[in-house]
Design a protein around this motif. Sequence first.
Motif, PDB file in Angstrom:
ATOM      1  N   PHE A 105      -5.149   9.649  -7.010  1.00 52.46           N
ATOM      2  CA  PHE A 105      -4.844   8.233  -6.788  1.00 52.46           C
ATOM      3  C   PHE A 105      -3.632   8.042  -5.874  1.00 52.46           C
ATOM      4  CE2 PHE A 105      -6.668   8.755 -11.042  1.00 52.46           C
ATOM      5  CZ  PHE A 105      -7.800   7.946 -10.919  1.00 52.46           C
ATOM      6  N   PHE A 106      -3.206   9.128  -5.233  1.00 46.02           N
ATOM      7  CA  PHE A 106      -1.936   9.077  -4.502  1.00 46.02           C
ATOM      8  C   PHE A 106      -2.004   8.182  -3.273  1.00 46.02           C
ATOM      9  CE2 PHE A 106       0.907  10.743  -1.192  1.00 46.02           C
ATOM     10  CZ  PHE A 106       2.130  10.569  -1.827  1.00 46.02           C
ATOM     11  N   GLU A 107      -3.056   8.299  -2.472  1.00 47.74           N
ATOM     12  CA  GLU A 107      -3.102   7.615  -1.186  1.00 47.74           C
ATOM     13  C   GLU A 107      -2.961   6.102  -1.336  1.00 47.74           C
ATOM     14  OE1 GLU A 107      -3.076   8.881   1.759  1.00 47.74           O
ATOM     15  OE2 GLU A 107      -3.160  10.961   1.104  1.00 47.74           O
ATOM     16  N   ARG A 108      -3.773   5.528  -2.230  1.00 45.88           N
ATOM     17  CA  ARG A 108      -3.758   4.073  -2.382  1.00 45.88           C
ATOM     18  C   ARG A 108      -2.400   3.582  -2.877  1.00 45.88           C
ATOM     19  NH1 ARG A 108      -8.528   1.694  -5.880  1.00 45.88           N
ATOM     20  NH2 ARG A 108      -9.620   2.751  -4.177  1.00 45.88           N
ATOM     21  N   ALA A 109      -1.827   4.293  -3.861  1.00 41.20           N
ATOM     22  CA  ALA A 109      -0.546   3.865  -4.416  1.00 41.20           C
ATOM     23  C   ALA A 109       0.579   4.041  -3.398  1.00 41.20           C
ATOM     24  CB  ALA A 109      -0.236   4.655  -5.684  1.00 41.20           C
ATOM     25  N   ALA A 110       0.558   5.143  -2.637  1.00 40.73           N
ATOM     26  CA  ALA A 110       1.643   5.451  -1.715  1.00 40.73           C
ATOM     27  C   ALA A 110       1.711   4.449  -0.576  1.00 40.73           C
ATOM     28  CB  ALA A 110       1.478   6.863  -1.165  1.00 40.73           C
ATOM     29  N   PHE A 111       0.576   4.119   0.014  1.00 42.19           N
ATOM     30  CA  PHE A 111       0.598   3.247   1.175  1.00 42.19           C
ATOM     31  C   PHE A 111       0.942   1.804   0.811  1.00 42.19           C
ATOM     32  CE2 PHE A 111      -1.855   6.723   3.094  1.00 42.19           C
ATOM     33  CZ  PHE A 111      -1.158   6.860   4.290  1.00 42.19           C
ATOM     34  N   SER A 112       0.776   1.432  -0.453  1.00 46.58           N
ATOM     35  CA  SER A 112       1.186   0.094  -0.875  1.00 46.58           C
ATOM     36  C   SER A 112       2.640   0.047  -1.324  1.00 46.58           C
ATOM     37  CB  SER A 112       0.289  -0.387  -2.023  1.00 46.58           C
ATOM     38  OG  SER A 112       0.434   0.463  -3.158  1.00 46.58           O
ATOM     39  N   THR A 113       3.256   1.217  -1.509  1.00 46.89           N
ATOM     40  CA  THR A 113       4.627   1.292  -1.999  1.00 46.89           C
ATOM     41  C   THR A 113       5.635   1.453  -0.873  1.00 46.89           C
ATOM     42  OG1 THR A 113       3.827   2.302  -4.047  1.00 46.89           O
ATOM     43  CG2 THR A 113       6.172   2.517  -3.566  1.00 46.89           C
ATOM     44  N   PHE A 114       5.301   2.270   0.133  1.00 47.32           N
ATOM     45  CA  PHE A 114       6.257   2.618   1.178  1.00 47.32           C
ATOM     46  C   PHE A 114       5.919   1.918   2.485  1.00 47.32           C
ATOM     47  CE2 PHE A 114       5.793   6.324  -1.659  1.00 47.32           C
ATOM     48  CZ  PHE A 114       7.060   6.303  -2.220  1.00 47.32           C
ATOM     49  N   LYS A 115       6.961   1.421   3.148  1.00 45.73           N
ATOM     50  CA  LYS A 115       6.770   0.705   4.409  1.00 45.73           C
ATOM     51  C   LYS A 115       6.407   1.660   5.548  1.00 45.73           C
ATOM     52  CE  LYS A 115      10.006  -2.255   5.409  1.00 45.73           C
ATOM     53  NZ  LYS A 115      11.356  -2.862   5.543  1.00 45.73           N
ATOM     54  N   ASP A 116       6.951   2.882   5.516  1.00 50.41           N
ATOM     55  CA  ASP A 116       6.747   3.841   6.595  1.00 50.41           C
ATOM     56  C   ASP A 116       5.511   4.694   6.312  1.00 50.41           C
ATOM     57  OD1 ASP A 116       7.010   6.248   8.290  1.00 50.41           O
ATOM     58  OD2 ASP A 116       8.941   5.379   8.829  1.00 50.41           O
ATOM     59  N   ALA A 117       4.564   4.714   7.252  1.00 49.91           N
ATOM     60  CA  ALA A 117       3.311   5.448   7.051  1.00 49.91           C
ATOM     61  C   ALA A 117       3.499   6.954   7.097  1.00 49.91           C
ATOM     62  CB  ALA A 117       2.296   5.028   8.111  1.00 49.91           C
ATOM     63  N   ASN A 118       4.654   7.424   7.586  1.00 53.61           N
ATOM     64  CA  ASN A 118       4.899   8.865   7.656  1.00 53.61           C
ATOM     65  C   ASN A 118       5.353   9.452   6.323  1.00 53.61           C
ATOM     66  OD1 ASN A 118       4.359   9.095  10.464  1.00 53.61           O
ATOM     67  ND2 ASN A 118       6.376   8.225  10.905  1.00 53.61           N
ATOM     68  N   LEU A 119       5.702   8.600   5.372  1.00 53.84           N
ATOM     69  CA  LEU A 119       6.230   9.101   4.096  1.00 53.84           C
ATOM     70  C   LEU A 119       5.177   9.767   3.204  1.00 53.84           C
ATOM     71  CD1 LEU A 119       8.857   6.382   3.093  1.00 53.84           C
ATOM     72  CD2 LEU A 119       9.287   8.807   3.507  1.00 53.84           C
ATOM     73  N   PRO A 120       3.993   9.201   2.997  1.00 63.32           N
ATOM     74  CA  PRO A 120       3.021   9.813   2.066  1.00 63.32           C
ATOM     75  C   PRO A 120       2.700  11.275   2.348  1.00 63.32           C
ATOM     76  CG  PRO A 120       2.365   7.585   2.554  1.00 63.32           C
ATOM     77  CD  PRO A 120       3.519   7.877   3.460  1.00 63.32           C
ATOM     78  N   PRO A 121       2.431  11.697   3.606  1.00 64.69           N
ATOM     79  CA  PRO A 121       2.152  13.128   3.829  1.00 64.69           C
ATOM     80  C   PRO A 121       3.339  14.021   3.453  1.00 64.69           C
ATOM     81  CG  PRO A 121       1.459  11.825   5.729  1.00 64.69           C
ATOM     82  CD  PRO A 121       2.253  10.917   4.862  1.00 64.69           C
TER      83      PRO A 121
END
Length: 489
Positions: A105-121
């Motif tokens: 469930f990481f992708e959906r939660a991460a992209f809604s939490t962090f403003k910078d798209a480079n953070l999730p990877p």
Amino acid sequence: MLLHLRRLLSQTLVFGVGDAITRVAALLLLPIYTHILTPSDYGKLAIVTLVSTIVTLVLDSGQRSAFFKFYFSNESPQARRRLTGTIFIYLLVSAALILSLLFLFFERAAFSTFKDANLPPLIRIALIGAFFDIGSVIPFSTFRAEQRAAQYAALSLLRFFISVILNLLAVVFFRWGVIGVVYANLITSVLFFVICFAMTVRVMDWTLDLNLLKQLLYFGLPLVPANLAGWALTFSDRFFLQKYADLSQVGIYAVGYSMAGIIAMLTGWFNTAYAPYCFSISSQPNVKVVYARVMTYSITLFTFVGLALAIFAREALLLLTSPAYYSAASIVPLIVLANLFFEINYIISFGLDLTGKTGYYLFIMGAGAIFNLLLNFALIKPFGMMGAAVATLLSYALLPVIEYFIVRNLYPVPYEWRRLLKLAVVSMGIYFMSVSIRTGQIAIDLFFGMALLLLWGLILYVWRFFTKAEVAWAKEKAKNGWLALRARF
């Protein structure tokens, strides 16, 4: 009394070195990071580290503390082997399951939490490292519990050198930036896990004792929400900053936090030794007097270091960082003071560990965390990183107050509050004097700062902060030291 204090000091110097070395590595790398990475890059690194930290707290499930509690309550070698194996197996299996679910469930939660798209990877890589970090917890803790000082120090130094070398290669040589730092930390975690496992595999029984595990979880699980509340109390301000400001402010704030973190380094060093030490002497007579005196001496030492950090913060940043980070000096005094309050809270809290009333941690840390979140929401948007620093200070100051009124009914200790009040008054006075006479010229400010630190000790002496026995002991040690120097030279 002196025998107890010498023993604690020796254990602090030996067994605290592991935690201290980790922080020393961060400080040594700070000038490199701040000259190569932009404040925005440094902010990304701070957010990645924070997410990894919170996940590690969940994976730990309070078993680090449970290990020491149960280890010292049973001296049977077979029972200790069974304890070590049970916790180790549980941590590896539960960590694998939790991380597997998290990745789903990481992708959906991460992209809604962090403003910078480079953070999730970057966070995903760090979470893999968290698995190996949690796998090292119990093997590494056995060296502390078994007083294997040489192995503990050697492993700490080894991890230090591996981390520094890999980070230098990634950031300086290959110029990989933030992703290089994250991969360097992952490789360090994997190597350290393999080494710790190889050195401790023979001291474990490879069985999962379910009855023992129930007791361990009963003790440790109440610590998890408390630790998470502690995490929110300590690090949630970065998330508010990246949401209401930007990653550059997160990076500058993290640098100021790192400077003030020298206090956290020293307290962490001390606390690493203090935890097993408290359990080991808990049944001895007059032990509460020892606990009280340890509070006075440790807070006095940490206050002196913290005062020096607050006075010389700008000069240190001029030396260690680039101009983009100089504004971090403004938050250093506030975070230093916050760390001192947190250490007082930590020492008082051992009354809960010694009585097994760990369930109170949730209420105490939860109250502090809620207060901190409200202050972050109210202060960070209008005041940025200064609002975050004030929120941290006020929240940390609340903790020992709540803790004391709970613990004094469960495990009363005659702490020397009058002496600590004198210490606080003198220290605050000296700091405000340093602010009022600052000239902006480095050499002059350094001279006045050092003179004020000497004045701090003189005022405490004149105000009779130190007891006659302490003064006599100090004079004797000074005399012996002088005679030793004369004999040598």
